[in-house]
Design a protein around this motif. Sequence first.
Motif, PDB file in Angstrom:
ATOM      1  N   ASP A  50     114.694 -11.915   6.410  1.00  0.00           N
ATOM      2  CA  ASP A  50     113.463 -12.273   7.335  1.00  0.00           C
ATOM      3  C   ASP A  50     113.551 -13.642   7.974  1.00  0.00           C
ATOM      4  N   PRO A  51     113.686 -13.492   9.284  1.00  0.00           N
ATOM      5  CA  PRO A  51     113.781 -14.686  10.164  1.00  0.00           C
ATOM      6  C   PRO A  51     112.394 -15.408  10.039  1.00  0.00           C
ATOM      7  N   THR A  52     111.313 -14.928   9.768  1.00  0.00           N
ATOM      8  CA  THR A  52     110.139 -15.529   9.932  1.00  0.00           C
ATOM      9  C   THR A  52     109.762 -16.517   8.831  1.00  0.00           C
ATOM     10  N   GLU A  53     110.857 -16.330   7.650  1.00  0.00           N
ATOM     11  CA  GLU A  53     110.760 -17.534   6.606  1.00  0.00           C
ATOM     12  C   GLU A  53     111.081 -18.919   7.191  1.00  0.00           C
ATOM     13  N   LYS A  54     111.624 -18.875   8.227  1.00  0.00           N
ATOM     14  CA  LYS A  54     112.179 -20.204   8.842  1.00  0.00           C
ATOM     15  C   LYS A  54     111.099 -20.747   9.880  1.00  0.00           C
ATOM     16  N   TRP A  55     110.388 -19.997  10.221  1.00  0.00           N
ATOM     17  CA  TRP A  55     109.259 -20.246  11.049  1.00  0.00           C
ATOM     18  C   TRP A  55     108.238 -21.388  10.853  1.00  0.00           C
ATOM     19  N   PRO A  56     107.672 -21.978  11.455  1.00  0.00           N
ATOM     20  CA  PRO A  56     106.454 -23.055  11.000  1.00  0.00           C
ATOM     21  C   PRO A  56     105.587 -22.251  10.506  1.00  0.00           C
ATOM     22  N   GLU A  57     104.841 -22.894   9.588  1.00  0.00           N
ATOM     23  CA  GLU A  57     103.680 -22.360   8.924  1.00  0.00           C
ATOM     24  C   GLU A  57     102.564 -21.450   9.931  1.00  0.00           C
ATOM     25  N   ALA A  58     102.473 -22.359  10.734  1.00  0.00           N
ATOM     26  CA  ALA A  58     101.212 -21.868  11.896  1.00  0.00           C
ATOM     27  C   ALA A  58     101.697 -20.458  12.583  1.00  0.00           C
ATOM     28  N   ALA A  59     102.881 -20.606  12.708  1.00  0.00           N
ATOM     29  CA  ALA A  59     103.491 -19.306  13.110  1.00  0.00           C
ATOM     30  C   ALA A  59     103.392 -18.056  12.461  1.00  0.00           C
ATOM     31  N   ARG A  60     103.759 -18.178  10.983  1.00  0.00           N
ATOM     32  CA  ARG A  60     103.637 -17.095  10.222  1.00  0.00           C
ATOM     33  C   ARG A  60     102.196 -16.811   9.840  1.00  0.00           C
ATOM     34  N   THR A  61     101.307 -17.917   9.885  1.00  0.00           N
ATOM     35  CA  THR A  61      99.990 -17.674   9.521  1.00  0.00           C
ATOM     36  C   THR A  61      99.320 -16.708  10.628  1.00  0.00           C
ATOM     37  N   ASP A  83     104.216 -18.781  18.969  1.00  0.00           N
ATOM     38  CA  ASP A  83     103.910 -20.193  19.155  1.00  0.00           C
ATOM     39  C   ASP A  83     102.256 -20.375  19.427  1.00  0.00           C
ATOM     40  N   PRO A  84     101.458 -20.637  18.214  1.00  0.00           N
ATOM     41  CA  PRO A  84     100.204 -20.368  18.126  1.00  0.00           C
ATOM     42  C   PRO A  84      99.486 -21.745  18.612  1.00  0.00           C
ATOM     43  N   THR A  85     100.586 -22.969  18.912  1.00  0.00           N
ATOM     44  CA  THR A  85      99.902 -24.113  19.171  1.00  0.00           C
ATOM     45  C   THR A  85      99.828 -24.493  20.534  1.00  0.00           C
ATOM     46  N   THR A  86     100.532 -23.511  21.661  1.00  0.00           N
ATOM     47  CA  THR A  86     100.354 -23.558  23.028  1.00  0.00           C
ATOM     48  C   THR A  86      98.989 -23.123  23.477  1.00  0.00           C
ATOM     49  N   ASP A  87      98.976 -23.442  24.908  1.00  0.00           N
ATOM     50  CA  ASP A  87      97.696 -22.959  25.678  1.00  0.00           C
ATOM     51  C   ASP A  87      98.190 -22.531  26.893  1.00  0.00           C
ATOM     52  N   PRO A  88      98.047 -21.046  27.115  1.00  0.00           N
ATOM     53  CA  PRO A  88      97.812 -20.009  25.966  1.00  0.00           C
ATOM     54  C   PRO A  88      98.687 -19.880  25.006  1.00  0.00           C
ATOM     55  N   LYS A  89      98.608 -19.320  23.814  1.00  0.00           N
ATOM     56  CA  LYS A  89      99.577 -19.051  22.801  1.00  0.00           C
ATOM     57  C   LYS A  89     100.764 -18.207  23.383  1.00  0.00           C
ATOM     58  N   CYS A  90     102.039 -18.638  22.797  1.00  0.00           N
ATOM     59  CA  CYS A  90     103.159 -17.701  23.311  1.00  0.00           C
ATOM     60  C   CYS A  90     103.719 -16.737  22.097  1.00  0.00           C
ATOM     61  N   ALA A 145     105.755 -13.199  26.382  1.00  0.00           N
ATOM     62  CA  ALA A 145     104.318 -13.028  26.724  1.00  0.00           C
ATOM     63  C   ALA A 145     103.253 -14.187  26.275  1.00  0.00           C
ATOM     64  N   VAL A 146     102.053 -14.203  26.795  1.00  0.00           N
ATOM     65  CA  VAL A 146     101.271 -14.885  26.330  1.00  0.00           C
ATOM     66  C   VAL A 146     100.029 -14.028  25.679  1.00  0.00           C
ATOM     67  N   TYR A 147      99.159 -14.780  24.992  1.00  0.00           N
ATOM     68  CA  TYR A 147      98.244 -13.924  24.319  1.00  0.00           C
ATOM     69  C   TYR A 147      97.063 -14.797  23.913  1.00  0.00           C
ATOM     70  N   LYS A 148      95.961 -14.138  23.516  1.00  0.00           N
ATOM     71  CA  LYS A 148      94.704 -14.512  22.829  1.00  0.00           C
ATOM     72  C   LYS A 148      94.076 -13.712  21.955  1.00  0.00           C
ATOM     73  N   LEU A 149      93.923 -14.159  20.820  1.00  0.00           N
ATOM     74  CA  LEU A 149      93.227 -13.508  19.760  1.00  0.00           C
ATOM     75  C   LEU A 149      91.803 -14.119  19.536  1.00  0.00           C
ATOM     76  N   ASP A 150      90.917 -13.101  19.779  1.00  0.00           N
ATOM     77  CA  ASP A 150      89.507 -13.638  19.708  1.00  0.00           C
ATOM     78  C   ASP A 150      88.599 -12.519  18.715  1.00  0.00           C
ATOM     79  N   GLY A 151      88.627 -12.993  17.322  1.00  0.00           N
ATOM     80  CA  GLY A 151      88.037 -11.958  16.496  1.00  0.00           C
ATOM     81  C   GLY A 151      88.861 -10.667  16.547  1.00  0.00           C
ATOM     82  N   ASP A 152      88.189  -9.517  16.803  1.00  0.00           N
ATOM     83  CA  ASP A 152      88.981  -8.101  16.859  1.00  0.00           C
ATOM     84  C   ASP A 152      89.537  -7.878  18.372  1.00  0.00           C
ATOM     85  N   THR A 153      89.685  -8.725  19.142  1.00  0.00           N
ATOM     86  CA  THR A 153      90.155  -8.653  20.552  1.00  0.00           C
ATOM     87  C   THR A 153      91.360  -9.182  20.653  1.00  0.00           C
TER      88      THR A 153
END
Length: 143
Positions: free
Chosen positions: A15-26, A76-83, A100-108
Amino acid sequence: MLAVVVLSVLAVLPDPTEKWPEAARTELKNLQGHWRVEKNISAGDEMMPPEEQIAQFKGRFLISEGGDVVEVVAIDPTTDPKCIDFRGIFPDRPNAVTEAVYKLDGDTLILHLYMGEGKSRPAGLDPQKEKGFELVVLKRVKK
């Protein structure tokens, strides 16, 4: 059926996500679940989404109701917008990475993807009129 076979094969690989930063896995964990497409805007034109189109984030994969499997290869949730980057969106280019870029806002969840040739990450979350850019708005389905 294809999704089950693909996920079974990929489950035995490291699983390559094991090497991702904690913020990305979260952040990937925050995306888990079923999502319904509410709106789809392609090159500035709103498209009618298929009736009750549902996709599911399961682990590092996004699986459509039809069984298509797309892999999240980076987030990468540390960028604005997130990537977020996907692989497998185009069957004729299985190794192509879709930026892509994305925004997670509650259930949207708002995803703005570049679906053209090569790489060209969208600059923000506003729909773009240029060919190749697609904005998708999804709502979490509570089960």
